[in-house]
Design a protein around this motif. Structure first.
Motif, mmCIF file in Angstrom:
data_model
loop_
_atom_site.group_PDB
_atom_site.id
_atom_site.type_symbol
_atom_site.label_atom_id
_atom_site.label_comp_id
_atom_site.label_asym_id
_atom_site.label_seq_id
_atom_site.Cartn_x
_atom_site.Cartn_y
_atom_site.Cartn_z
ATOM 1 N N ASN A 163 0.934 -1.012 -0.002
ATOM 2 C CA ASN A 163 0.070 -0.158 0.134
ATOM 3 C C ASN A 163 0.885 1.319 0.022
ATOM 4 O O ASN A 163 0.616 2.162 0.754
ATOM 5 C CB ASN A 163 -0.726 0.003 1.310
ATOM 6 N N CYS A 164 1.843 1.256 -0.745
ATOM 7 C CA CYS A 164 2.797 2.286 -0.846
ATOM 8 C C CYS A 164 3.588 2.393 0.515
ATOM 9 O O CYS A 164 3.840 3.390 0.784
ATOM 10 C CB CYS A 164 2.191 3.567 -1.403
ATOM 11 N N GLN A 169 2.572 1.969 3.305
ATOM 12 C CA GLN A 169 1.656 2.181 4.476
ATOM 13 C C GLN A 169 0.950 0.842 5.194
ATOM 14 O O GLN A 169 0.580 -0.098 4.324
ATOM 15 C CB GLN A 169 0.774 3.259 4.271
ATOM 16 N N ASP A 170 0.621 0.909 6.278
ATOM 17 C CA ASP A 170 -0.328 -0.138 6.656
ATOM 18 C C ASP A 170 -1.600 -0.126 6.348
ATOM 19 O O ASP A 170 -2.206 1.022 6.263
ATOM 20 C CB ASP A 170 -0.090 -0.128 8.187
ATOM 21 N N LEU A 195 -7.205 3.247 6.079
ATOM 22 C CA LEU A 195 -7.011 3.015 4.530
ATOM 23 C C LEU A 195 -7.795 1.918 4.139
ATOM 24 O O LEU A 195 -7.782 1.496 2.909
ATOM 25 C CB LEU A 195 -5.622 2.742 4.176
#
Lengths: 307, 644
Positions: free
Chosen positions: B537-538, B540-541, B546
């Protein structure tokens, strides 16, 4: 069984192995058209071999849907390849050769991949899956109308009957078949996931449609999904060539015409990809709807001609 | 046997009134009775046998079962038996379980009664009972203001529908056409039109056909889950039984305009229903909108059957009718399943908001697995129930499009395109439902703490799921029996293109091929070392902030159909001391029929009532004057011979 039947059955089964040639051919031809040398026609096979040797990656928190999606999608497409007749000869399978079965099986493959995207929960996979399913809403209507237009002369939605009904006549003789060919062209672009509707070579996550849910996969799972995409090429190109292109009624000539037709379509895809940029996402559904309108015009023209 | 079954249900209802008897025994008796009734129905359907009286226009009450009734008796039993078993632990946690258990039995009795009624009076009486029982169940289960309002709307709209059924039936009885179709043929065009319009309005309202559907998504979600399941699975189907009876009872097929109307209403309902289902955030409301869709598909198939019959294509008409009835059966199984598991999920997670679920397949494997099967069946996935019927319906519509009359051809093509788009939308809807509720990680505290529900609440949906699979894999044995129900169908031959010799729908072959291919591929894939890795996710968690919601997943559709749906959206920025603390997004898809159709209609009705209220002045002289005026008017009309 006559020799021609055996040859047709063999060609039908060979589709399972020959499918990756088609996307490879489009890529190679496209590179040539753009003045690059590019990878060869056999590149997809090399990629499949390399992927098959690698290990697999499981995203954290994913479960059964993620693990079984590649198998389900590949199985659906394998049945599709076997059910799509190469000409009107060969063995009749117990599953039939109904064009509407294809619609269902293609949807099954899409659903399996979309569910795997939900299972990983990643943003890019779901973005691609949601776009793909949204396009498919209009895409399925378009595909059913193409089948309908082909079924009008054939009297049935059986692909073999459709092939026989189209034998010996040119598609230029009947306005309804022009409309069907135009609509089928859009279906080919949509289902193969090629430009201008989707870009199979994209490496920018935000523009991905079909490739989005594949991001998380690796190894054999990815190999199965890559083969699935190639099999989609095979299925829609063979169907498009048998419905929209002229062919003689005899077995040997028919097979040759079909092979030439698929080659012509591969060339056509490479040409369109070189000349058309990817379309804005929001413009895809209206474009497909325009195709629906064209197909409906074909139905009207057919009814007018008959009445 | 029929009497024994009905008696058993009645005993089950009566037992709930006995203070010392357990609810479980009462519900078990009800289930056994319903199963008996269903067995009678199955025998009548498969054997082509008729039991009891035929239709009569007399006033004497009479009951009977013919093959068409048999099919729907079977359908009612297939839904009501699991629902009654499910209710045993489910009602234990509900408000006033004894009353609800009694209403459950009464509901089943009324549904079976409507299908077996053979005279106008019995039919209409049971029809009203069938309408009133769910309203009572909603009021008993939840007595709050929104529930009362929904029940009011439900009764208001179904009043219109009930009136339609009354008019249609009484007109038929008046012409002596209830028993024999020749009476209808002799009745003349005006009477035929009256019967057709009243019947379509009456049965269509109960089936939730657009634009008379507004009550359905309000009322169905509020009832207790076991009653919702029977409402969506069986009550809607019984309304479709009425429609099928009306259309097949026409000598030589109904007039073409009736077929066109029914086909158009069906296609419109299917598209509208599923389009709004896609954007629902409440699980049971989503299912209710999907019921509108499926009733629409069945109706479209019935319309196609009527049109094909009128064109003299008896074989294809039989296929279309069989496809529609098969779809009714498939929908009943899958929808009852989903309403039951929705009840389980509500118990386990404490809510019905889809966005707050997640990961339930792992936490509630039995419930989750059954839900997955039901959702995929309603999405029309091969080779589950729903696929075969949609396949055959599409085939019939394509056959209709081959007509040489431009209008008929266009109707068939539009119907086929609408049905294909409907299945596409159903895929979006049910993939989102399955993904959000069952897969991935829990999205809320309720889902994270969810545990599996007690025994019967697991078994009942599991049995329905097995039914979905069986009906999808092998509709073959059922199709000939269904085709025999058509006026001209002898069931000996199946229309070309839909069938291959040996099986009327080659789904069994497709299922075997799919299963074999999947097994081969799974073996070829083998067991490889699997490395765990975070989702990309780029970097990120992909936590709760998200995580994808149903609104996000359906955004492309909302954009594509924005002109039609008019989605609402708003952004609210909360700033404190010049710093943006929070950005709240609000959005939704309002139900356009409410604002454009029902709102103005309700306002006009209220205005009319206000005007009429002025007559009620309290002055007795004014009332007498009005009465005298009416009497004089009637006498004058009678004198002129205008009253016949």
């Amino acid at each position: 069984m006559r020799a021609a039947d055996a040859a047709a059955t063999a060609a039908q089964m060979a589709g399972l192995a020959l499918a990756p040639l088609l996307p490879g051919g489009v890529q190679a031809l496209k590179a040539r058209l753009q003045g690059r040398r590019g990878p060869g026609v056999l590149q997809p096979y090399r990629e499949l071999r390399r992927l098959w040797r690698r290990g697999t990656v499981d995203p954290e928190g994913s479960g059964a849907a993620y693990r079984w999606a590649p198998v389900a999608a590949a199985a659906a497409l394998a049945v599709c390849v076997l059910v799509v007749p190469v000409g009107a000869w060969g063995t009749a399978w117990p599953a039939g050769h109904d064009a509407l079965l294809l619609v269902g099986l293609l949807a099954l493959a899409r659903i399996a991949v979309a569910l795997s995207a939900w299972d990983t929960g990643g943003g890019f996979g779901l973005m691609g899956a949601s776009r793909e399913l949204a396009f498919a809403v209009v895409g399925e209507a378009l595909l059913v109308l193409v089948v309908l237009l082909a079924a009008i002369p054939a009297g049935s939605t059986d692909l073999r009957a459709m092939w026989e009904a189209g034998a010996g006549t040119g598609p230029w003789e009947d306005p309804a078949r022009w409309c069907a060919a135009l609509a089928m062209g859009l279906v080919v672009l949509l289902e193969t996931g090629r430009q201008p509707i989707d870009n199979p070579d994209t490496h920018l996550e935000l523009t991905m449609v079909h490739e989005g849910p594949l991001l998380e996969y690796a190894g054999r799972d990815l190999a199965l999904l890559q083969w699935t995409a190639a099999a989609r090429h095979w299925v829609v190109l063979v169907v498009a060539a048998s419905l929209a292109l002229p062919h003689p009624g005899d077995a040997a000539g028919g097979l040759a015409a079909l092979a030439l037709g698929v080659l012509a379509l591969v060339g056509g895809l490479a040409l369109v990809e070189s000349w058309q940029a990817k379309m804005r996402l929001l413009r895809v559904p209206p474009t497909l709807l325009a195709g629906v309108a064209v197909a409906l015009a074909g139905v009207v023209s057919a009814a007018w001609g008959a009445g | 046997m029929l009497v024994a079954g009905a008696g058993s249900i009645a005993c089950g209802v009566a037992l709930t009134g006995v203070r010392r008897a357990g609810i479980a025994v009462a519900l078990l008796l009800q289930a056994a009775g319903t199963a008996l009734v269903g067995a009678v129905g199955a025998v009548c359907l498969l054997d082509g046998r008729t039991v009891g009286a035929g239709f009569t226009s007399d006033l004497e009450p009479s009951l009977g079962v013919d093959p068409l009734s048999g099919l729907f008796l079977l359908l009612v039993a297939l839904v009501a038996v699991p629902a009654a078993l499910y209710a045993i632990p489910y009602l234990a946690g509900a408000r006033r379980p004894r009353t609800l258990a009694a209403l459950t039995g009464l509901f089943g009795l009324a549904l079976a009664g409507v299908v077996t009624a053979r005279d106008a009076v019995t039919f209409l009486a049971l029809w009203e009972v069938m309408t009133l029982v769910p309203a009572a169940a909603i009021l008993v289960a939840r007595g709050d203001a929104p529930a009362r309002r929904a029940v009011f709307e439900y009764l208001a709209v179904t009043r219109i529908g009930g009136a339609g059924v009354w008019v249609a039936l009484l007109a038929l009885a008046h012409h002596g056409a209830l028993g024999d179709p020749a009476g209808l043929a002799a009745a003349g065009g005006g009477a035929q039109a009256l019967v057709a319009v009243a019947g379509i309005v009456g049965f269509g309202t109960k089936a939730g056909l657009v634009p008379l559907h507004a009550w359905l998504p309000r009322a169905h979600p509020l009832a207790p889950s076991n009653v919702s399941a029977v409402m969506s699975g069986a009550m809607v189907s019984v309304a479709l039984y009425g429609l099928a009876r009306l259309l097949t009872g026409w000598p030589g097929g109904p007039p073409a305009w009736v077929g066109f109307t029914v086909l158009a209403l069906g296609a419109l309902s299917a598209l509208t229903g599923i389009l709004y289902a896609v954007f629902q955030a409440d699980l049971k409301r989503l299912l209710a909108f999907s019921t509108i869709e499926n009733a629409g598909i069945v109706t479209a198939a019935l319309g196609a059957a009527a049109l094909l019959e009128a064109r003299g294509e008896a074989r294809w008409a039989a296929t279309a009718l069989a496809a529609g009835l098969l779809h009714a059966l498939a929908h009943a199984l899958a929808k009852a399943l989903l309403f039951l598991t929705a009840g389980s999920v509500e118990r386990a997670t404490g809510g019905l908001r889809i966005d707050a679920m997640g990961g339930l397949l792992g936490r509630m494997p039995a419930t989750g697995g059954a839900t997955l099967v039901g959702a995929l069946a309603l999405a029309g996935v091969p080779v589950l129930a729903g696929f075969a019927s949609e396949w055959a319906t599409l085939g019939a519509l394509i056959e209709l499009a081959r007509a040489d009359a431009v209008g008929t051809a266009l109707a068939g093509a539009l119907g086929a395109a609408a049905l294909a788009a409907t299945t596409g939308l159903a895929v979006v809807c049910f993939v989102a439902l399955a993904g959000l509720a069952l897969l991935g990680r829990p999205r809320g505290p309720g889902a994270a703490a969810a545990t599996e529900v007690p025994g019967p609440m697991r078994w009942a949906p599991a049995a329905l799921a097995a039914g979905c699979v069986a009906l999808g894999v092998a509709p073959g044995p059922l199709m000939p029996a269904l085709e025999r129900l058509a006026p001209g169908g002898d069931g000996a031959e199946v229309a070309a293109g839909v069938g291959v010799p040996g099986a009327s729908l080659p789904t069994l072959g497709a299922a075997l091929a799919l299963g074999g291919a999947a097994a081969l591929l799974a073996v070829a894939r083998g067991r490889r070392p699997r490395a765990a890795a975070p989702v990309w996710n780029c970097g990120q968690d992909a936590g709760r902030e998200l995580a994808w919601t149903s609104a996000a997943f359906t955004k492309p559709l909302r954009l594509a159909f924005g002109g039609m749906l008019r989605p609402r959206r708003g952004v609210e920025v909360v700033a404190r001391a010049g710093i943006v603390r929070e950005i709240r997004h609000r959005g939704g898809v309002p139900h356009l029929f409410d604002s454009l159709l029902y709102g103005p209609t309700a306002r006009a009705a209220l205005a009319g009532a206000g005007a009429a209220r002025r007559l009620q002045s309290g002055s007795i002289r004014q009332y007498i004057a009005a009465l005298v005026g009416v009497v004089v008017l009637l006498l004058a009309l009678a004198r002129a011979g205008a009253l016949g």
